[in-house]
Design a protein around this motif. Structure first.
Motif, PDB file in Angstrom:
ATOM      1  N   GLU A  61       0.807  -1.215   0.000  1.00  0.00           N
ATOM      2  CA  GLU A  61       0.000   0.000   0.000  1.00  0.00           C
ATOM      3  C   GLU A  61       0.844   1.270   0.000  1.00  0.00           C
ATOM      4  OE1 GLU A  61      -2.709   0.068   3.237  1.00  0.00           O
ATOM      5  OE2 GLU A  61      -3.700  -1.822   2.716  1.00  0.00           O
ATOM      6  N   PRO A 113       0.488   3.840  -3.252  1.00  0.00           N
ATOM      7  CA  PRO A 113      -0.783   4.574  -3.257  1.00  0.00           C
ATOM      8  C   PRO A 113      -0.922   5.535  -2.080  1.00  0.00           C
ATOM      9  CG  PRO A 113      -1.150   2.254  -3.771  1.00  0.00           C
ATOM     10  CD  PRO A 113       0.275   2.380  -3.338  1.00  0.00           C
ATOM     11  N   ARG A 114      -0.397   5.154  -0.918  1.00  0.00           N
ATOM     12  CA  ARG A 114      -0.486   6.028   0.252  1.00  0.00           C
ATOM     13  C   ARG A 114       0.325   7.303   0.038  1.00  0.00           C
ATOM     14  NH1 ARG A 114      -1.309   3.544   5.272  1.00  0.00           N
ATOM     15  NH2 ARG A 114      -1.011   5.652   6.150  1.00  0.00           N
ATOM     16  N   LEU A 129       1.087   8.749  -2.813  1.00  0.00           N
ATOM     17  CA  LEU A 129       0.397   9.591  -3.796  1.00  0.00           C
ATOM     18  C   LEU A 129      -0.834  10.252  -3.184  1.00  0.00           C
ATOM     19  CD1 LEU A 129       0.665   7.374  -7.001  1.00  0.00           C
ATOM     20  CD2 LEU A 129       2.089   9.314  -6.323  1.00  0.00           C
ATOM     21  N   ASN A 130      -1.515   9.536  -2.317  1.00  0.00           N
ATOM     22  CA  ASN A 130      -2.710  10.101  -1.681  1.00  0.00           C
ATOM     23  C   ASN A 130      -2.346  11.249  -0.739  1.00  0.00           C
ATOM     24  OD1 ASN A 130      -5.619  10.060  -1.155  1.00  0.00           O
ATOM     25  ND2 ASN A 130      -5.048   9.335   0.884  1.00  0.00           N
ATOM     26  N   ARG A 160      -1.544  14.204  -2.838  1.00  0.00           N
ATOM     27  CA  ARG A 160      -2.770  14.752  -3.423  1.00  0.00           C
ATOM     28  C   ARG A 160      -3.552  15.558  -2.382  1.00  0.00           C
ATOM     29  NH1 ARG A 160      -3.734  10.705  -6.203  1.00  0.00           N
ATOM     30  NH2 ARG A 160      -4.750   9.477  -4.568  1.00  0.00           N
ATOM     31  N   MET A 161      -3.655  15.050  -1.170  1.00  0.00           N
ATOM     32  CA  MET A 161      -4.398  15.740  -0.117  1.00  0.00           C
ATOM     33  C   MET A 161      -3.750  17.075   0.242  1.00  0.00           C
ATOM     34  SD  MET A 161      -5.431  12.594   2.427  1.00  0.00           S
ATOM     35  CE  MET A 161      -6.110  13.717   3.640  1.00  0.00           C
ATOM     36  N   GLU A 204       1.417  17.237  -5.465  1.00  0.00           N
ATOM     37  CA  GLU A 204       1.770  16.143  -6.385  1.00  0.00           C
ATOM     38  C   GLU A 204       2.971  16.508  -7.257  1.00  0.00           C
ATOM     39  OE1 GLU A 204      -1.316  17.514  -6.047  1.00  0.00           O
ATOM     40  OE2 GLU A 204      -2.867  16.107  -6.730  1.00  0.00           O
TER      41      GLU A 204
END
Length: 327
Positions: free
Chosen positions: A164, A167-168, A170-171, A174-175, A179
């Motif tokens: 994970e 994806p973590r 990148l998240n 993004r938050m 990015e």
């Protein structure tokens, strides 16, 4: 003919300076005065001229994305090269035991360069000197908040055995709306087409192989058993970069089989210096004229100075040639 000469004169290749774990590693033979993978180390790297900084991330036992180096992907990897227990007599936690919620129980270790103890002693639980003022393992979100506003880029190296992690990362970016701050996601932990470095328990690129909004880099530090495998892996994962160890760069076979074909395909090459390979001035000068697009160094200030000196020399030569051809 004149236009070709002008293009050669005015389109010299610029090497990107990347600070390894910030301003360099904390390990024996590295000269960084700030702890690796710490905010002060990243800021110092930027101050002395790094274009980007590299950091290591993995997921803690309490499911937090933390920033610190670890050697092995499994849960039994000791963190004694990174942190020391706050209380004397306590054992440094293994990576599988580390809880970020209890981060204040373990302070960041002082860099080797401050006292230069015996190497084996430093990399053990017996050397317990913590950095002053006290620092603790940071969250990736904290590093993003501190470094991204400077305008510099971050290379995020994925570690551990939790698929994970990419994806973590990148998240989180993004938050926070950062990015574009991520230069590349890099990792040794990819499985397809026989990773030349080691057998890995988890493929950290697999969950993002179809994501095209972030650049990916395949790390390796050994010669491939099959020269086609890295290119097949790059195609499979959608990777745009190879990140080999700098020791491989001047190997003639490696140049012919990896570096030159990669450049012809439009891929980028970024070599890195590890903790056990000090990048002194004589060593770094060899790489100035290499065919690397980026160099991840434990001494970004020195590399920046060398590159600036070389650029000044080239500028003088350009001016001389301009006068000679009457531009």
């Amino acid at each position: 003919m004149l236009s070709i000469l002008i293009a050669i004169l005015f389109n010299a290749k610029c090497i990107m300076v990347v600070g390894h774990r910030g301003n360099g590693c904390s390990h024996p033979e590295c000269l960084n005065q700030y702890p690796e993978n710490s905010i002060p180390s990243y800021l110092e790297a930027i101050r002395v001229g790094a274009d980007a900084v590299e950091l290591d991330v993995w997921i803690s036992r309490d499911n937090q994305v933390v920033v610190t180096h670890r050697s092995d992907p499994g849960p039994t990897d000791s963190l004694n090269a990174s942190i020391v227990p706050e209380k004397k007599g306590m054992r440094t936690p293994l990576s599988g035991e580390y809880l970020h919620s209890e981060r204040h129980k373990n302070r960041v270790k002082a860099p080797w360069s401050l006292e230069k103890p015996d190497s084996r002693l430093y990399l053990s639980d017996e050397y317990t000197k913590a950095y002053e003022p006290p620092l603790y393992i940071p969250l990736l979100a904290t590093v993003f908040k501190e470094i991204c506003p400077t305008g510099k880029k971050i290379i995020v190296e994925l570690k551990g055995d939790n698929p994970e992690i990419a994806p973590r990362v990148l998240n989180i970016a993004r938050m926070l709306g950062v990015e574009s701050c991520i230069h590349t996601l890099s990792s040794f932990y990819w499985k397809k087409y026989q990773n030349p470095t080691f057998s890995v328990p988890a493929d950290l690129f697999e969950p993002i192989r179809n994501i095209t909004t972030v650049r990916k880099a395949l790390l390796f530090n050994r010669m491939p058993s099959n020269w086609e495998f890295p290119f097949r892996a790059a195609e499979y994962y959608g990777a745009q970069y190879f990140h080999p160890h700098c020791n491989l760069v001047f190997n003639e076979t490696f140049q012919n089989k990896i570096i030159e074909p990669a450049h012809r395909m439009g891929m980028n090459m970024s070599c890195y210096f590890s903790a056990g390979n000090p990048d002194t001035e004589p060593v770094l000068r060899q790489y100035v004229n290499s065919n690397m697009d980026e160099i991840c160094t434990n001494n970004p200030g020195l590399l920046r100075r060398i590159l600036d000196e070389e650029e000044r020399k080239k500028t003088i030569e350009k001016m001389k040639k301009k006068e000679f051809i009457g531009i």
